[in-house]
Design a protein around this motif. Structure first.
Motif, PDB file in Angstrom:
ATOM      1  N   TYR A 292       0.846  -1.196   0.000  1.00 16.06           N
ATOM      2  CA  TYR A 292       0.000   0.000   0.000  1.00 16.06           C
ATOM      3  C   TYR A 292       0.882   1.247   0.000  1.00 16.06           C
ATOM      4  O   TYR A 292       1.450   1.642   1.023  1.00 16.06           O
ATOM      5  CB  TYR A 292      -0.929  -0.026   1.217  1.00 16.06           C
ATOM      6  CG  TYR A 292      -1.805  -1.251   1.222  1.00 16.06           C
ATOM      7  CD1 TYR A 292      -2.706  -1.488   0.192  1.00 16.06           C
ATOM      8  CD2 TYR A 292      -1.698  -2.204   2.235  1.00 16.06           C
ATOM      9  CE1 TYR A 292      -3.494  -2.621   0.170  1.00 16.06           C
ATOM     10  CE2 TYR A 292      -2.490  -3.342   2.217  1.00 16.06           C
ATOM     11  CZ  TYR A 292      -3.381  -3.542   1.185  1.00 16.06           C
ATOM     12  OH  TYR A 292      -4.156  -4.670   1.165  1.00 16.06           O
ATOM     13  N   ARG A 373      -5.726  -3.923  -4.928  1.00 15.75           N
ATOM     14  CA  ARG A 373      -6.132  -2.708  -5.652  1.00 15.75           C
ATOM     15  C   ARG A 373      -7.358  -2.071  -5.001  1.00 15.75           C
ATOM     16  O   ARG A 373      -7.430  -0.848  -4.846  1.00 15.75           O
ATOM     17  CB  ARG A 373      -6.429  -3.030  -7.122  1.00 15.75           C
ATOM     18  CG  ARG A 373      -5.194  -3.227  -7.977  1.00 15.75           C
ATOM     19  CD  ARG A 373      -5.548  -3.145  -9.466  1.00 15.75           C
ATOM     20  NE  ARG A 373      -6.519  -4.157  -9.861  1.00 15.75           N
ATOM     21  CZ  ARG A 373      -6.198  -5.352 -10.320  1.00 15.75           C
ATOM     22  NH1 ARG A 373      -4.914  -5.711 -10.432  1.00 15.75           N
ATOM     23  NH2 ARG A 373      -7.140  -6.217 -10.682  1.00 15.75           N
ATOM     24  N   ARG A 374      -8.298  -2.919  -4.611  1.00 14.09           N
ATOM     25  CA  ARG A 374      -9.504  -2.393  -3.964  1.00 14.09           C
ATOM     26  C   ARG A 374      -9.155  -1.748  -2.627  1.00 14.09           C
ATOM     27  O   ARG A 374      -9.610  -0.646  -2.315  1.00 14.09           O
ATOM     28  CB  ARG A 374     -10.504  -3.530  -3.755  1.00 14.09           C
ATOM     29  CG  ARG A 374     -11.777  -3.098  -3.052  1.00 14.09           C
ATOM     30  CD  ARG A 374     -12.605  -4.300  -2.635  1.00 14.09           C
ATOM     31  NE  ARG A 374     -13.845  -3.907  -2.003  1.00 14.09           N
ATOM     32  CZ  ARG A 374     -14.602  -4.719  -1.266  1.00 14.09           C
ATOM     33  NH1 ARG A 374     -14.236  -5.977  -1.109  1.00 14.09           N
ATOM     34  NH2 ARG A 374     -15.708  -4.286  -0.711  1.00 14.09           N
ATOM     35  N   GLN A 376      -6.337  -0.551  -1.672  1.00 14.59           N
ATOM     36  CA  GLN A 376      -5.550   0.664  -1.889  1.00 14.59           C
ATOM     37  C   GLN A 376      -6.465   1.895  -1.909  1.00 14.59           C
ATOM     38  O   GLN A 376      -6.163   2.922  -1.305  1.00 14.59           O
ATOM     39  CB  GLN A 376      -4.779   0.551  -3.210  1.00 14.59           C
ATOM     40  CG  GLN A 376      -4.028   1.803  -3.629  1.00 14.59           C
ATOM     41  CD  GLN A 376      -2.648   1.892  -3.020  1.00 14.59           C
ATOM     42  OE1 GLN A 376      -2.159   0.922  -2.461  1.00 14.59           O
ATOM     43  NE2 GLN A 376      -2.040   3.047  -3.114  1.00 14.59           N
ATOM     44  N   ARG A 377      -7.601   1.785  -2.588  1.00 11.86           N
ATOM     45  CA  ARG A 377      -8.545   2.903  -2.641  1.00 11.86           C
ATOM     46  C   ARG A 377      -9.177   3.159  -1.276  1.00 11.86           C
ATOM     47  O   ARG A 377      -9.301   4.313  -0.839  1.00 11.86           O
ATOM     48  CB  ARG A 377      -9.627   2.623  -3.686  1.00 11.86           C
ATOM     49  CG  ARG A 377      -9.113   2.536  -5.115  1.00 11.86           C
ATOM     50  CD  ARG A 377     -10.258   2.496  -6.110  1.00 11.86           C
ATOM     51  NE  ARG A 377     -11.049   1.270  -5.989  1.00 11.86           N
ATOM     52  CZ  ARG A 377     -10.788   0.148  -6.648  1.00 11.86           C
ATOM     53  NH1 ARG A 377      -9.749   0.073  -7.471  1.00 11.86           N
ATOM     54  NH2 ARG A 377     -11.562  -0.924  -6.498  1.00 11.86           N
ATOM     55  N   GLY A 380      -6.565   4.474   1.111  1.00 15.85           N
ATOM     56  CA  GLY A 380      -6.169   5.810   0.672  1.00 15.85           C
ATOM     57  C   GLY A 380      -7.141   6.872   1.160  1.00 15.85           C
ATOM     58  O   GLY A 380      -6.727   7.953   1.610  1.00 15.85           O
ATOM     59  N   TRP A 381      -8.446   6.565   1.089  1.00 14.32           N
ATOM     60  CA  TRP A 381      -9.435   7.529   1.571  1.00 14.32           C
ATOM     61  C   TRP A 381      -9.300   7.725   3.081  1.00 14.32           C
ATOM     62  O   TRP A 381      -9.344   8.863   3.576  1.00 14.32           O
ATOM     63  CB  TRP A 381     -10.855   7.052   1.246  1.00 14.32           C
ATOM     64  CG  TRP A 381     -11.885   8.076   1.615  1.00 14.32           C
ATOM     65  CD1 TRP A 381     -12.406   9.046   0.822  1.00 14.32           C
ATOM     66  CD2 TRP A 381     -12.494   8.260   2.921  1.00 14.32           C
ATOM     67  NE1 TRP A 381     -13.294   9.820   1.526  1.00 14.32           N
ATOM     68  CE2 TRP A 381     -13.367   9.362   2.811  1.00 14.32           C
ATOM     69  CE3 TRP A 381     -12.382   7.606   4.143  1.00 14.32           C
ATOM     70  CZ2 TRP A 381     -14.129   9.812   3.887  1.00 14.32           C
ATOM     71  CZ3 TRP A 381     -13.139   8.061   5.226  1.00 14.32           C
ATOM     72  CH2 TRP A 381     -14.000   9.142   5.087  1.00 14.32           C
TER      73      TRP A 381
END
Length: 478
Positions: A292, A373-374, A376-377, A380-381
């Motif tokens: 991440y 990938r999921r 990470q979003r 990230g938020w």
């Protein structure tokens, strides 16, 4: 003889009767030489078949608890209860750990926290978002595979297809170049550290690690009898010029320093490799949740810069998928491979074959890449929102150290606040949050907090930060 026995008809009766009679002997309720009731009489009294009682008697006779006398019946053997009835606490008190192990136990500060409403636990992922149906399919496929294999132990170094999949993943995602044969599958990164300590250290040898640093690593090195020296870090990472000349091992977290979060600069990485090369010292590079990354371009790993076989590269899936999955990997330096594989064999033979095969399918099918990938979003938020709060309404009390990667961040206290009182306030408010003190081997004049954002959902994140603000404002006003 009137012996009280109580059987549950929902459970195997012969096994229950065997266990209760055995316990009656061990506890002294049945003394040596006591005559047991005839099988017919006891069966009638317990309302079970005579065969059930006979099976229990026969098993206890076979184990030496009872013995039969022709024409006289079944009796309790002599001498058993005198050995077994010793007070448990007296037996336990005769066994004590060595002074070193006792000192480790006394000094140990656990990082694990109790479950809280607002879980800011560092290094813990959000299991609610893990694709368990897909993982279940991988496990079922692994079970079918195991059902078709002969009943032998797996390879000590790990399931070859898993090692091949990890080698491909490291080459693509981490720019780590390796042959799959150089990988050792471990029970998380923790076992990798333990194996390296076993093959590299003798009592009295020096180990250098970052200050602050990862307490379980420090404990492992101390348990091996090493002298552990903390080396300060700054905004570029480990201060190489302050490494002790006699260090046998240097343990670092260069992707994002644990717990403060800054990456080690390229200049420091090259300086560390040069220092280790001049002394033939081992560098342990722990890349604990490098999947991440939120800002910047990742620097080249120490392992990829190494030209002398001095770097052991550690990774784990426990901090990427979920903590109970105790699978990690160790990219072994060439000179240590035979010793490390033998140490793994002595430790636990090999890691769980079922989990290894399931993880292989998860990697090869693309499930791992899709999940990361999921997340990470998602992470990230949460990271962005946490930083917004730390730069706004929490800024009077906290100064964040902004990390480029990982699922936690540290924040320094701007004011002198009683950290024990703060920890108590946070616990009372349902906030699970570590302060930075356990990560230092020496007391520090300036405290801080470690915010993990992996396992707290978006709504509770906001509420938890409100509670942190309330606690800080109350204590700062005292």
């Amino acid at each position: 003889m009137d012996l009280h026995l109580d059987l549950d008809p929902r459970l195997p009766l012969a096994n229950q009767l065997y266990r209760q009679l055995r316990e009656a002997v061990l506890s002294g309720r049945l003394a040596g030489g006591d005559r047991l009731p005839p099988t017919r009489f006891l069966a009638q009294r317990l309302q079970v078949s005579r065969k059930t009682v006979s099976e229990a008697y026969e098993q206890l006779c076979a184990e030496g608890f009872f013995h039969g006398r022709a024409g006289s019946g079944t009796f309790v053997s002599q001498g058993i209860q005198r050995t077994a009835a010793r007070a448990p606490m007296q037996s336990a008190s005769a066994l004590q750990p060595t002074r070193l192990r006792q000192a480790l136990t006394d000094a140990h500060t656990p990082l694990r926290q109790r479950a809280s409403r607002y879980n800011f636990h560092g290094g813990t992922t959000d299991k609610q978002l893990f694709p368990f149906p897909e993982w279940r399919g991988c496990l079922q496929q692994a079970l079918r595979e195991l059902g078709r294999t002969p009943g032998f132990y797996d390879e000590d170094a790990g399931h070859p297809p898993l090692r091949q999949a990890i080698a491909r993943y490291l080459a693509i995602s981490r720019a780590v170049s390796c042959a799959w044969e150089d990988l050792l599958i471990t029970q998380g990164a923790q076992q990798g550290l333990d194996l390296l300590a076993r093959v590299m250290l003798e009592p009295g040898m020096c180990v250098a690690m970052e200050e602050p640093g990862y307490p379980p690593a420090r404990q492992i090195f101390l348990a091996a009898g090493a002298r552990v020296v903390g080396v300060p870090v700054d905004e570029e990472g480990l201060l190489v010029e302050q490494l002790p000349d006699d260090a046998r091992i240097v343990y670092v977290t260069p992707s994002h320093q644990f717990p403060l979060g800054m990456p080690m600069s390229l200049g420091r990485r090259l300086a560390l490799l040069e220092w280790a090369g001049s002394r033939s010292a081992l560098i342990i590079e722990d890349d604990y949740d490098g999947e991440y990354r939120f800002e910047g371009r990742p620097l080249e790993s120490l392992q990829n810069l190494d030209r002398h076989g001095l770097v052991a590269y550690l990774g784990t899936f426990s901090k990427t998928l979920f903590p109970e999955l105790r699978l990690g990997y160790l990219l072994m330096p060439p000179g240590l491979q035979p010793a490390l594989i033998h140490a793994k064999h002595l430790s636990d033979r090999h890691s769980c074959s079922l989990q290894q095969r399931a993880l292989t399918h998860f990697l090869v099918s693309g499930g791992f890449a899709r999940h990361t990938r999921r997340m990470q979003r998602v992470y990230g938020w949460r990271r962005e929102r946490l930083l917004q709060r730390l730069h706004s309404d929490l800024s009077p009390w906290l100064e964040p150290i902004v990390p480029l990667a990982g699922i936690h961040l540290a924040a320094r206290l701007r004011l002198a606040i009683d950290e024990d009182a703060l920890a108590h306030e946070l616990r009372q408010g349902g906030v699970g949050l570590l302060d930075l003190r356990p990560f230092y081997s020496q007391p520090q004049p300036r405290g801080g907090l470690l915010f993990g954002f992996g396992c707290i959902d978006d709504k509770l994140l906001e509420e938890g930060l409100d509670q942190v603000r309330t606690s800080l404002s109350r204590l700062a006003a005292i």
